[in-house]
Design an enzyme around this catalytic site. Structure first.
Site, PDB file in Angstrom:
ATOM      1  N   ARG A 169       0.800  -1.220   0.000  1.00 37.50           N
ATOM      2  CA  ARG A 169       0.000   0.000   0.000  1.00 37.50           C
ATOM      3  C   ARG A 169       0.831   1.267   0.000  1.00 37.50           C
ATOM      4  O   ARG A 169       0.568   2.190  -0.775  1.00 37.50           O
ATOM      5  CB  ARG A 169      -0.932   0.042   1.229  1.00 37.50           C
ATOM      6  CG  ARG A 169      -2.186  -0.761   1.077  1.00 37.50           C
ATOM      7  CD  ARG A 169      -2.621  -1.310   2.416  1.00 37.50           C
ATOM      8  NE  ARG A 169      -1.655  -2.316   2.831  1.00 37.50           N
ATOM      9  CZ  ARG A 169      -1.744  -3.597   2.509  1.00 37.50           C
ATOM     10  NH1 ARG A 169      -2.772  -4.025   1.855  1.00 37.50           N
ATOM     11  NH2 ARG A 169      -0.809  -4.461   2.869  1.00 37.50           N
ATOM     12  N   THR A 170       1.818   1.346   0.891  1.00 35.01           N
ATOM     13  CA  THR A 170       2.534   2.616   1.024  1.00 35.01           C
ATOM     14  C   THR A 170       3.255   2.954  -0.276  1.00 35.01           C
ATOM     15  O   THR A 170       3.159   4.072  -0.784  1.00 35.01           O
ATOM     16  CB  THR A 170       3.519   2.549   2.210  1.00 35.01           C
ATOM     17  OG1 THR A 170       2.785   2.160   3.372  1.00 35.01           O
ATOM     18  CG2 THR A 170       4.170   3.891   2.461  1.00 35.01           C
ATOM     19  N   LYS A 198      25.798  -4.057  -2.043  1.00 35.24           N
ATOM     20  CA  LYS A 198      27.262  -4.075  -2.204  1.00 35.24           C
ATOM     21  C   LYS A 198      27.963  -3.369  -1.051  1.00 35.24           C
ATOM     22  O   LYS A 198      29.173  -3.221  -1.054  1.00 35.24           O
ATOM     23  CB  LYS A 198      27.646  -3.373  -3.515  1.00 35.24           C
ATOM     24  CG  LYS A 198      27.025  -3.978  -4.749  1.00 35.24           C
ATOM     25  CD  LYS A 198      27.447  -3.166  -5.970  1.00 35.24           C
ATOM     26  CE  LYS A 198      26.712  -3.618  -7.207  1.00 35.24           C
ATOM     27  NZ  LYS A 198      26.876  -2.642  -8.308  1.00 35.24           N
ATOM     28  N   ARG A 256      11.577   3.853   2.704  1.00 36.80           N
ATOM     29  CA  ARG A 256      11.278   2.947   3.820  1.00 36.80           C
ATOM     30  C   ARG A 256      12.528   2.138   4.105  1.00 36.80           C
ATOM     31  O   ARG A 256      13.197   1.669   3.181  1.00 36.80           O
ATOM     32  CB  ARG A 256      10.125   2.012   3.466  1.00 36.80           C
ATOM     33  CG  ARG A 256       9.931   0.891   4.486  1.00 36.80           C
ATOM     34  CD  ARG A 256       8.696   0.075   4.247  1.00 36.80           C
ATOM     35  NE  ARG A 256       7.493   0.815   4.592  1.00 36.80           N
ATOM     36  CZ  ARG A 256       6.281   0.273   4.647  1.00 36.80           C
ATOM     37  NH1 ARG A 256       6.102  -1.004   4.373  1.00 36.80           N
ATOM     38  NH2 ARG A 256       5.226   1.002   4.965  1.00 36.80           N
ATOM     39  N   HIS A 289       5.864   6.043  11.154  1.00 35.80           N
ATOM     40  CA  HIS A 289       5.235   5.905   9.847  1.00 35.80           C
ATOM     41  C   HIS A 289       4.264   7.090   9.711  1.00 35.80           C
ATOM     42  O   HIS A 289       3.046   6.921   9.755  1.00 35.80           O
ATOM     43  CB  HIS A 289       4.500   4.564   9.779  1.00 35.80           C
ATOM     44  CG  HIS A 289       4.104   4.119   8.414  1.00 35.80           C
ATOM     45  ND1 HIS A 289       4.124   4.960   7.303  1.00 35.80           N
ATOM     46  CD2 HIS A 289       3.649   2.917   7.966  1.00 35.80           C
ATOM     47  CE1 HIS A 289       3.708   4.268   6.245  1.00 35.80           C
ATOM     48  NE2 HIS A 289       3.421   3.038   6.625  1.00 35.80           N
TER      49      HIS A 289
HETATM   50  C1  NCD Z   1       2.187  -1.051   8.162  1.00 38.66           C
HETATM   51  C2  NCD Z   1       3.686  -0.847   8.184  1.00 38.66           C
HETATM   52  O1  NCD Z   1       4.381  -1.142   7.222  1.00 38.66           O
HETATM   53  O2  NCD Z   1       4.110  -0.343   9.204  1.00 38.66           O
HETATM   54  N1  NCD Z   1       1.669  -1.205   6.906  1.00 38.66           N
HETATM   55  C3  NCD Z   1       1.438  -0.116   6.116  1.00 38.66           C
HETATM   56  O3  NCD Z   1       2.302   0.656   5.814  1.00 38.66           O
HETATM   57  N2  NCD Z   1       0.170   0.057   5.724  1.00 38.66           N
HETATM   58  C4  NCD Z   1       1.717  -2.050   9.132  1.00 38.66           C
HETATM   59  C5  NCD Z   1       2.293  -3.427   9.147  1.00 38.66           C
HETATM   60  O4  NCD Z   1       3.215  -3.758   8.408  1.00 38.66           O
HETATM   61  O5  NCD Z   1       1.779  -4.219   9.952  1.00 38.66           O
END
Ligand code: NCD
Length: 305
Positions: free
Chosen positions: A53-54, A83, A104, A132
């Site tokens: 999703r993100t 590397k 991320r 997040h």
């Molecule tokens: C979450 C995350 O990656 O922190 N998911 C997200 O970004 N929607 C929650 C999770 O991984 O449980």
């Protein structure tokens, strides 16, 4: 130029209102009218940890606003990190090609390290068990959309409160309002004391509990989370707690008719799929909201001087 690293930057009700309104405007808009405010820009999405999703909602948001996209979805393996390149060197390199970086990474604080050497905005799409912030914004937007506001709500957060970065980012924003919180987790996954101290300082009324039977009937928002398996050192510890809080229709029937159920997703087993058809299940609307909130956020980041 601004980076988006922590939800602390959004602890301002007027700013939140502005973002919620912009997201709602974009959500109501016909896609052919989306403002091309990022035209002639290139944005990079660099993910060192799995995401559906993100990453995809950011990539859709970036393109909806007219930017072009460069991306690596498995940066730990496919980028030069494999590397041995440092995050600082990778970031300087991406600066040569991109006007913004959505990142991320599995380590807490790593995205902030990238931002330190970046001349273009860096957006934290999740740093380990840290933060997040964009998820918290879309969670807040979803609560406002589903419940009409925040003051007076009783909100339960359930699951892995220790490792869940979405929880860590959502709490400071909820603390701006007069909410009542139930923090429900297995004992070994309880929220760290520093977050409780912050809730105390904000004057928030909260309960820390390991049993949800009394809470279900009174909550307006039930925020479920996944037990974060990847943060456990050994699997036996994970197995001990993975089935502690499973939401089935048996629990949902005890909830208020107008309550909403949120989950940042992905779910493993913590919400039975039979719940999906119930009118209180809000998590797939929440997914859709992520696109519009990320468009609103990009609009804000690139219109600030
Ligand atoms: C979450 C995350 O990656 O922190 N998911 C997200 O970004 N929607 C929650 C999770 O991984 O449980």
């Amino acid at each position: 130029m601004m980076h988006v690293l922590s939800v602390q930057q959004f602890k301002d009700k007027a700013l939140l209102d502005k973002l919620f309104k912009r997201a709602a405007e974009l959500q109501a808009m016909s896609p052919d009218l989306y403002p091309k405010i990022l035209q002639h820009k290139t944005i990079a999405t660099i993910f060192y940890e799995p995401s559906t999703r993100t990453r995809l909602s950011f990539e859709a948001a970036i393109q909806n606003l007219g930017a072009s996209l460069i991306s690596t979805e498995n940066a730990g393996q496919f980028s030069s990190a494999a590397k041995g390149e440092t995050i600082e060197d990778s970031t300087r390199t991406i600066n040569a090609y991109a006007d913004g970086i959505v990142m991320r990474h599995p380590e807490v604080g790593s995205v902030a390290r990238a931002a330190e050497v970046s001349d273009v905005p860096v957006i934290n799409a999740g740093d380990g068990a840290g933060e997040h912030p964009t998820q918290a914004l879309l969670d807040m937007y979803s609560i406002r959309q589903g419940k009409g506001g925040f003051d007076g709500l009783t909100i339960a957060m359930v699951g892995d409160l220790m490792n869940g970065r979405t929880i860590h980012s959502l709490l400071p924003l909820l603390s701006l309002y007069k909410v009542n919180l139930a923090l429900i987790s297995p004992e070994s996954l309880a929220l760290q004391q520093n977050y409780l101290t912050d809730l105390d300082k904000a004057g928030i009324n909260y309960r820390v509990i390991n049993d949800w039977s009394d809470a279900l009937a009174v909550v307006d928002v039930l925020y479920m989370t996944r037990v974060q398996k990847e943060r456990f050192v050994n699997e036996a510890d994970y197995n001990k707690v993975k089935n502690d809080f499973i939401l089935t229709m048996e629990q949902v029937k005890q909830m208020k008719k107008d309550a909403i159920i949120l989950h940042p997703l992905p779910r493993v087993n913590e919400i039975d799929t039979a719940v999906d058809a119930d009118s209180r299940a809000y998590y797939f609307k929440q997914v859709k909201n992520g696109l519009f909130m990320r468009m609103a956020l990009l609009d804000y980041v690139y219109s600030e001087k």
